[in-house]
Scaffold this active site. Structure first.
Site, mmCIF file in Angstrom:
data_model
loop_
_atom_site.group_PDB
_atom_site.id
_atom_site.type_symbol
_atom_site.label_atom_id
_atom_site.label_comp_id
_atom_site.label_asym_id
_atom_site.label_seq_id
_atom_site.Cartn_x
_atom_site.Cartn_y
_atom_site.Cartn_z
ATOM 1 N N ASP A 68 0.813 -1.216 0.000
ATOM 2 C CA ASP A 68 0.000 0.000 0.000
ATOM 3 C C ASP A 68 0.848 1.268 0.000
ATOM 4 O O ASP A 68 1.969 1.288 0.519
ATOM 5 C CB ASP A 68 -0.871 0.049 1.262
ATOM 6 C CG ASP A 68 -2.122 -0.792 1.159
ATOM 7 O OD1 ASP A 68 -2.210 -1.616 0.237
ATOM 8 O OD2 ASP A 68 -3.002 -0.636 2.026
ATOM 9 N N HIS A 213 3.709 -2.072 3.418
ATOM 10 C CA HIS A 213 3.865 -0.749 2.813
ATOM 11 C C HIS A 213 5.299 -0.600 2.315
ATOM 12 O O HIS A 213 6.233 -0.690 3.114
ATOM 13 C CB HIS A 213 3.588 0.357 3.844
ATOM 14 C CG HIS A 213 2.212 0.324 4.430
ATOM 15 N ND1 HIS A 213 1.848 -0.551 5.434
ATOM 16 C CD2 HIS A 213 1.106 1.070 4.162
ATOM 17 C CE1 HIS A 213 0.576 -0.346 5.758
ATOM 18 N NE2 HIS A 213 0.107 0.636 4.994
#
Length: 257
Positions: A68, A213
């Site tokens: 993400d 992430h």
């Protein structure tokens, strides 16, 4: 890089960390019904078999790596690792200061066979917005990615995993399925790559969706160890659409293991 852009990026990273810290539960916070990958596969018509590749996750022990809030400066290193290990992944990209800042990386993600997906324009919490604002957060990223790759995403991940009926309705309108997760390393809270790896391995399970992430310092260095150990445990890495196959991602649907 101009100082103003650097300042904006720092603020965005801080906002992401703060938002992630508020996330409720491992699989996001949702007030709508969700569909598991297994259920999606079971409900699919047999004629759709093989549409997303040769891996049959009804038989294989599949798991999906997702990243993400990128791309970022470390994403090329991550892509090198994925290419070397022959592991496909799904990238939920942020528009402003990410897709616009790294168009060549977005193009590389697509060209190397990964799934390019939408994580909104500025990471605003969609359930706090009105319909026009939700639409703008999603459609601007759709258009920016399509301009680079020639294809609009079919998947999106709502910030913090927060969704509701209005977000679902607008996602359906824009041709987007929503994807939550079952594994989180909380890599926004630590730069310890070993800790990130151990958190992922503790939670990993068949049909799992791993949330990481690629913008945080400790994450990309943790990925080779995560891949090696999960391969040793018999997992096959797939993109989210491959995890659902022979089903196709359904616009508006919320997928969560």
């Amino acid at each position: 890089m101009p100082r103003s852009a650097s300042t904006v990026r720092s603020r965005v990273a801080a906002a992401l960390a703060a938002a992630a810290a508020l996330t409720l539960g491992l699989s996001g916070c949702s007030s709508v019904d969700t569909t598991s990958p297994k259920s999606a596969r079971s409900d699919a018509e047999s004629g759709a078999k093989g549409k997303f590749g040769s891996v049959d996750c009804r038989k294989a022990k599949c798991i999906a790596l997702t990243f993400d809030a990128g791309p970022g400066k470390d994403t090329p290193e991550l892509l090198d690792t994925l290419k070397r290990e022959k592991v496909p992944a799904t990238f939920f990209l942020l528009g402003k200061n990410h897709v616009l800042e790294y168009p060549e990386v977005v193009r590389r993600i697509a060209d190397e066979g990964h799934e390019v997906a939408n994580h909104t324009w500025t990471h605003r919490i969609l359930t706090d917005l009105d319909g026009d604002e939700i639409r703008e957060e999603l459609s601007r990223t759709q258009d920016a990615i399509a301009k680079i790759t020639g294809r609009k995403p079919v998947l999106m991940r709502p910030p913090q995993g927060r969704t509701d009926k209005e977000v679902t309705s607008i996602s359906r309108e824009l041709g987007l399925s929503q994807v939550l997760w079952s594994v989180t390393a909380k890599d926004y809270s630590t730069n310890d790559s070993d800790l990130i790896k151990s958190r992922v391995l503790e939670q990993a399970d068949r049909d799992g969706i791993i949330l990481l992430h690629d913008i945080y310092k400790g994450t990309v260095p943790a990925v080779p160890g995560i891949i090696a150990e999960l391969k040793k445990q018999g997992y096959t890495f797939v993109t989210v659409p491959q995890l659902l196959a022979p089903a196709e991602p359904e616009p508006g649907e919320v997928y969560r293991p």
